[in-house]
Design a protein around this motif. Structure first.
Motif, short mmCIF file in Angstrom:
data_model
loop_
_atom_site.label_atom_id
_atom_site.label_comp_id
_atom_site.label_asym_id
_atom_site.label_seq_id
_atom_site.Cartn_x
_atom_site.Cartn_y
_atom_site.Cartn_z
N ARG A 106 0.81 -1.22 0.00
CA ARG A 106 0.00 0.00 0.00
C ARG A 106 0.85 1.27 0.00
NH1 ARG A 106 0.18 -1.00 5.31
NH2 ARG A 106 0.10 0.70 6.81
N PHE A 110 0.38 4.26 -2.67
CA PHE A 110 0.16 5.66 -2.28
C PHE A 110 1.25 6.57 -2.84
CE2 PHE A 110 -2.86 4.60 1.27
CZ PHE A 110 -3.81 5.55 0.95
N GLU C 114 -3.83 8.17 3.67
CA GLU C 114 -2.76 7.30 4.19
C GLU C 114 -2.87 7.12 5.70
OE1 GLU C 114 1.28 7.23 2.51
OE2 GLU C 114 0.75 9.19 1.73
N ASP C 118 -3.38 3.65 7.63
CA ASP C 118 -2.38 3.23 8.63
C ASP C 118 -3.03 2.98 9.99
OD1 ASP C 118 -0.30 3.39 6.82
OD2 ASP C 118 0.40 5.36 7.48
N THR C 122 -3.62 -0.64 12.29
CA THR C 122 -2.96 -0.84 13.57
C THR C 122 -3.88 -0.64 14.77
OG1 THR C 122 -2.22 1.46 13.46
CG2 THR C 122 -0.66 -0.21 12.74
N ASP C 145 3.82 -2.01 9.56
CA ASP C 145 2.55 -1.29 9.75
C ASP C 145 2.61 -0.40 10.99
OD1 ASP C 145 1.28 -2.28 7.50
OD2 ASP C 145 0.58 -4.07 8.54
N LYS C 147 5.28 0.92 12.11
CA LYS C 147 6.17 2.03 11.74
C LYS C 147 5.40 3.05 10.89
CE LYS C 147 10.14 2.38 9.09
NZ LYS C 147 11.11 1.66 8.26
N ALA C 148 4.58 2.54 9.98
CA ALA C 148 3.78 3.44 9.14
C ALA C 148 2.84 4.27 10.01
CB ALA C 148 3.00 2.64 8.10
N ARG C 151 4.36 7.21 11.94
CA ARG C 151 4.59 8.48 11.22
C ARG C 151 3.68 9.58 11.71
NH1 ARG C 151 3.41 7.78 5.17
NH2 ARG C 151 2.24 5.92 5.68
N ARG C 163 5.54 17.31 5.31
CA ARG C 163 6.32 16.97 4.13
C ARG C 163 7.69 17.63 4.15
NH1 ARG C 163 4.55 12.46 1.80
NH2 ARG C 163 2.30 12.55 1.59
N ALA C 165 9.86 17.91 6.21
CA ALA C 165 10.92 17.11 6.81
C ALA C 165 11.34 15.96 5.91
CB ALA C 165 10.45 16.57 8.16
N GLY C 166 10.55 15.67 4.86
CA GLY C 166 10.78 14.46 4.04
C GLY C 166 11.93 14.63 3.06
N VAL D 80 -3.94 -6.30 15.94
CA VAL D 80 -4.94 -6.30 14.86
C VAL D 80 -4.27 -6.37 13.49
CG1 VAL D 80 -6.54 -5.03 16.31
CG2 VAL D 80 -5.08 -3.78 14.69
#
Lengths: 166, 83, 166, 83
Positions: A106, A110, C114, C118, C122, C145, C147-148, C151, C163, C165-166, D80
């Motif tokens: 995913r 994205f 997103e 995410d 989780t 997941d 970790k995602a 974010r 963004r 910081a990306g 989950v």
């Protein structure tokens, strides 16, 4: 690119036929807003739009869309991707652009979709003419779009690495 | 050489495109822009701020130093705003 | 959440009725893959799936989806957003989850989508049981997941800042 | 107190849920898990690795120090995997 409208649901369904290994589909649909998107200098303008005309450079548009797609496929593991961009005179609420990405992952779906839209906005030869009661007005390119596109010019070996820096 | 214009650049020049034969010393995009600008009228108006003029030679983006040759298709347009 | 299938195109069309100020629509569709998604320890497994059963905790699922949506709306300027998550036994190619976001700003629409996916992965109480020739296998949660999702736990006042910081 | 179990935790315990009356000194999530684990059998099997057990009290995620009271609905489940 095409003058005709597109059906988001039908395009997704068609793409799914060819991407059975993919678990993640991301779409971006850009539509004509009811109000002007504001000026490049940040001044707000709430002009109600009567229409938006998209001019394009036919031969170069085709080449650019193809190049953008090749670039996205080289950066992310995509099973399928689609770019549809309309041109001509469009009324508020009408579809302008559709991007679909399909990937087993995913984050890749994205990121590739965002990349495609960012590059479309800054590289594909389309120009928007907004029509309102006050007449026609060529939309100015936005610095924020260049900045968004610049995200992808740093070496980005893959989704995980890119995100790590965020 | 074939020139094509888009968006407000097309409106200011007043035509969507034309065939031109610039002097032999016009061998780069930058020189071509200066030569066009010197024509005055709509050209001078369209090209008065080159920071908002983009150029494609044979449908590929090209900077001021890029070569232009007889037979090329050279497009002049503002920064793109699609998507 | 629902056992019934959903129609991505119809859901987008319905959402568009209520989001006329939005120029950007992003969708995420998660579907059942044909092959097992691999194990949490990174070992690859190419088991062909016969079905995927999604178990859920009904009362808590509803609360969690609502909380996730409220959180997304508090973080991004969304005109509309939708989360549909199925449960029960689903075959390869079937829809599992749909997220749609609508915003005047495409970065907001992308980021919110997103974020929603995410957080769904989780926080929402769903569990996947993969069925293959080798029997049933509960999918393990993936570190990637978490970790995602992480974010979004750093202070993120808005798309641009995040963004940057990306 | 009502207990509910999901996914492999449900399978290992062997039932989807039950009503229990723990001793008065079981006042936290952590104490409840230890008390259940001490029952042995499917409970010990389900709770042998608490790092993969998540708990919700009245449908909200709860850590080991969160209070549990008679009348609460306490859910035990693995991390989950929806979405």
């Amino acid at each position: 690119m095409q003058a005709e409208d597109f059906d988001v649901g039908a395009e997704i369904a068609a793409l799914r036929q060819g991407a059975t290994g993919s678990g993640a589909f991301v779409t971006f649909t850009g539509i004509v807003r009811e109000y002007s998107s504001g000026r490049a200098d940040g001044a707000t303008s709430d002009k109600q739009l009567t229409a938006m005309t998209l001019e394009h450079y036919p031969g170069m548009t085709a080449r650019t869309l193809e190049a953008i797609e090749v670039e996205a496929r080289s950066r992310w593991p995509l099973d399928a991707c689609l770019i549809v961009h309309r041109y001509g005179r469009l009324e508020p609420g009408a579809n302008i652009v559709l991007v679909i990405t399909a990937s087993p992952h995913r984050l890749a779906a994205f990121e590739a979709a965002e990349f495609l839209v960012d590059w479309l906005k800054t590289k594909a030869p389309f120009w928007k003419l907004e029509e309102s009661g006050a007449g026609g007005h060529w939309v100015e390119a936005k610095a924020i779009d260049d900045k968004a596109a610049d995200r992808w010019t740093v070496a980005a070996p893959g989704p995980a690495q890119h995100r790590k820096a965020g | 050489m074939k020139l094509v214009y888009f968006a407000w650049l097309r409106e200011r020049v007043g035509i969507p495109g034309e065939s031109v034969t610039p002097p032999a010393d016009v061998t780069t995009v930058g020189a071509l822009l200066q030569w066009l600008k010197a024509r005055g009228g709509g050209y001078a108006e369209a090209l008065k701020d080159l920071s908002v003029v983009r150029v494609a030679v044979n449908q590929e983006y090209a900077g001021p130093d890029a070569p232009v040759r007889p037979g090329d298709e050279v497009a002049l347009f503002p920064p793109v705003t699609g998507g």
